[in-house]
Write an enzyme that holds these catalytic residues in place. Structure first.
Site, PDB file in Angstrom:
ATOM      1  N   CYS A 276       1.854  -5.174  -5.947  1.00  0.00           N
ATOM      2  CA  CYS A 276       1.124  -5.875  -6.603  1.00  0.00           C
ATOM      3  C   CYS A 276      -0.357  -5.680  -7.052  1.00  0.00           C
ATOM      4  O   CYS A 276      -0.909  -4.833  -6.312  1.00  0.00           O
ATOM      5  CB  CYS A 276       0.982  -7.323  -5.664  1.00  0.00           C
ATOM      6  SG  CYS A 276      -0.191  -8.725  -5.989  1.00  0.00           S
ATOM      7  N   LEU A 277      -0.846  -5.979  -8.183  1.00  0.00           N
ATOM      8  CA  LEU A 277      -2.269  -5.700  -8.645  1.00  0.00           C
ATOM      9  C   LEU A 277      -3.318  -6.184  -7.638  1.00  0.00           C
ATOM     10  O   LEU A 277      -4.174  -5.558  -7.634  1.00  0.00           O
ATOM     11  CB  LEU A 277      -2.428  -6.230  -9.974  1.00  0.00           C
ATOM     12  CG  LEU A 277      -1.513  -5.610 -11.004  1.00  0.00           C
ATOM     13  CD1 LEU A 277      -1.870  -6.410 -12.373  1.00  0.00           C
ATOM     14  CD2 LEU A 277      -1.509  -4.176 -11.291  1.00  0.00           C
TER      15      LEU A 277
ATOM     16  N   GLN B  81      -4.854 -14.176  -9.937  1.00  0.00           N
ATOM     17  CA  GLN B  81      -5.485 -12.837  -9.667  1.00  0.00           C
ATOM     18  C   GLN B  81      -6.564 -12.475 -10.664  1.00  0.00           C
ATOM     19  O   GLN B  81      -7.106 -11.550 -10.172  1.00  0.00           O
ATOM     20  CB  GLN B  81      -4.371 -11.836 -10.052  1.00  0.00           C
ATOM     21  CG  GLN B  81      -2.888 -12.134  -9.105  1.00  0.00           C
ATOM     22  CD  GLN B  81      -1.971 -11.145  -9.546  1.00  0.00           C
ATOM     23  OE1 GLN B  81      -1.033 -11.677 -10.183  1.00  0.00           O
ATOM     24  NE2 GLN B  81      -1.819 -10.018  -8.848  1.00  0.00           N
TER      25      GLN B  81
ATOM     26  N   HIS C 253       2.206 -16.399  -6.327  1.00  0.00           N
ATOM     27  CA  HIS C 253       0.624 -16.560  -6.415  1.00  0.00           C
ATOM     28  C   HIS C 253       0.218 -18.026  -6.575  1.00  0.00           C
ATOM     29  O   HIS C 253      -0.977 -18.257  -6.384  1.00  0.00           O
ATOM     30  CB  HIS C 253       0.230 -15.308  -7.606  1.00  0.00           C
ATOM     31  CG  HIS C 253       0.218 -13.894  -6.965  1.00  0.00           C
ATOM     32  ND1 HIS C 253      -0.502 -13.645  -5.890  1.00  0.00           N
ATOM     33  CD2 HIS C 253       0.933 -12.877  -7.511  1.00  0.00           C
ATOM     34  CE1 HIS C 253      -0.461 -12.493  -6.002  1.00  0.00           C
ATOM     35  NE2 HIS C 253       0.390 -11.941  -6.976  1.00  0.00           N
TER      36      HIS C 253
ATOM     37  N   HIS D 146       7.591 -13.609  -7.538  1.00  0.00           N
ATOM     38  CA  HIS D 146       6.610 -12.878  -7.230  1.00  0.00           C
ATOM     39  C   HIS D 146       5.265 -13.900  -7.748  1.00  0.00           C
ATOM     40  O   HIS D 146       4.323 -13.880  -6.852  1.00  0.00           O
ATOM     41  CB  HIS D 146       6.483 -11.196  -7.532  1.00  0.00           C
ATOM     42  CG  HIS D 146       5.148 -10.831  -7.126  1.00  0.00           C
ATOM     43  ND1 HIS D 146       5.357  -9.737  -6.379  1.00  0.00           N
ATOM     44  CD2 HIS D 146       4.027 -10.761  -7.734  1.00  0.00           C
ATOM     45  CE1 HIS D 146       4.118  -9.203  -6.197  1.00  0.00           C
ATOM     46  NE2 HIS D 146       3.279  -9.744  -6.922  1.00  0.00           N
ATOM     47  N   GLU D 147       5.327 -13.647  -9.044  1.00  0.00           N
ATOM     48  CA  GLU D 147       4.091 -14.417  -9.852  1.00  0.00           C
ATOM     49  C   GLU D 147       3.927 -15.868  -9.359  1.00  0.00           C
ATOM     50  O   GLU D 147       2.801 -16.346  -9.077  1.00  0.00           O
ATOM     51  CB  GLU D 147       4.082 -14.301 -11.157  1.00  0.00           C
ATOM     52  CG  GLU D 147       4.310 -12.753 -11.534  1.00  0.00           C
ATOM     53  CD  GLU D 147       3.244 -11.878 -10.881  1.00  0.00           C
ATOM     54  OE1 GLU D 147       2.042 -12.354 -10.872  1.00  0.00           O
ATOM     55  OE2 GLU D 147       3.392 -10.544 -10.894  1.00  0.00           O
TER      56      GLU D 147
ATOM     57  N   GLY E   2       3.600  -8.228 -14.267  1.00  0.00           N
ATOM     58  CA  GLY E   2       3.505  -9.517 -14.328  1.00  0.00           C
ATOM     59  C   GLY E   2       2.034  -9.767 -13.664  1.00  0.00           C
ATOM     60  O   GLY E   2       1.263  -8.885 -13.020  1.00  0.00           O
TER      61      GLY E   2
END
Length: 180
Positions: A100-101, A52, A146, A142-143, A47
């Site tokens: 996480c990226l 991001q 953000h 999670h997304e 995701g």
């Protein structure tokens, strides 16, 4: 094809709430969505959220698929969610390991609701409403964090629940093959 830069922990865009998308048909919106789809695949993510990629808009892509970072992720077609809203959360909460990226080379044990109900707009402007559970519910939460200026680190309950990704992978290998 080169991968766009991914905002890393400490970048201002990751700590600020994202703005609602008002024109989903705008060329910049379409371009951003394509960059998100490409980046999540190239980076072995499951995701990604627009912040991001340094874009302060309420767009997430859920793209669960087995990959080197998430070998047990369920396979699904990528799903673009514009202006997603979590309408309901189950009372049941489970801790699970997340990466996480934007938090390179770290994993954290994060409590999340096991089921959620979400509404959003599709890329075509259609309104959708659906319940999700398990891994996909975790990725959506999670997304969406953000979009609210949070990372998974904000949800960890103890410093001991943040580890290096190499340690996480070693633990996973041991659990898969207990004889090692």
């Amino acid at each position: 094809m080169s991968q766009p830069a991914i905002a890393q922990l400490g970048a201002t865009v990751l700590s600020q709430p994202a703005e609602p998308v008002t024109d989903i048909y705008h060329g910049d919106t379409r371009k951003l969505i394509q960059e998100m789809l490409d980046t999540v695949k190239q980076a072995n993510g499951v995701g990604i959220a627009a912040p991001q990629l340094f874009a302060p808009w309420r767009i997430i892509v859920i793209a669960s698929s087995p990959n080197p970072r998430y070998p047990d992720a369920p396979q699904m077609e990528p799903m673009v969610m514009i202006n997603p809203k979590i309408l309901w959360r189950s009372d049941s909460i489970e801790k699970g390991w997340e990466g996480c990226l934007s938090v390179a080379k770290k994993r954290g044990l994060v409590p999340r609701h096991t089921s959620i109900e979400v509404s959003w707009l599709t890329e075509d402007g259609h309104s959708r409403h659906q319940k999700f559970s398990g891994f996909v519910a975790r990725v959506i939460q999670h997304e969406c964090d953000h979009l609210d200026g949070k990372t998974f680190i904000d949800r960890i309950e103890s410093p001991d629940e943040l580890i290096d990704e190499s340690e996480y992978m070693a633990r996973q290998a041991t659990e898969t093959n207990p004889l090692t």
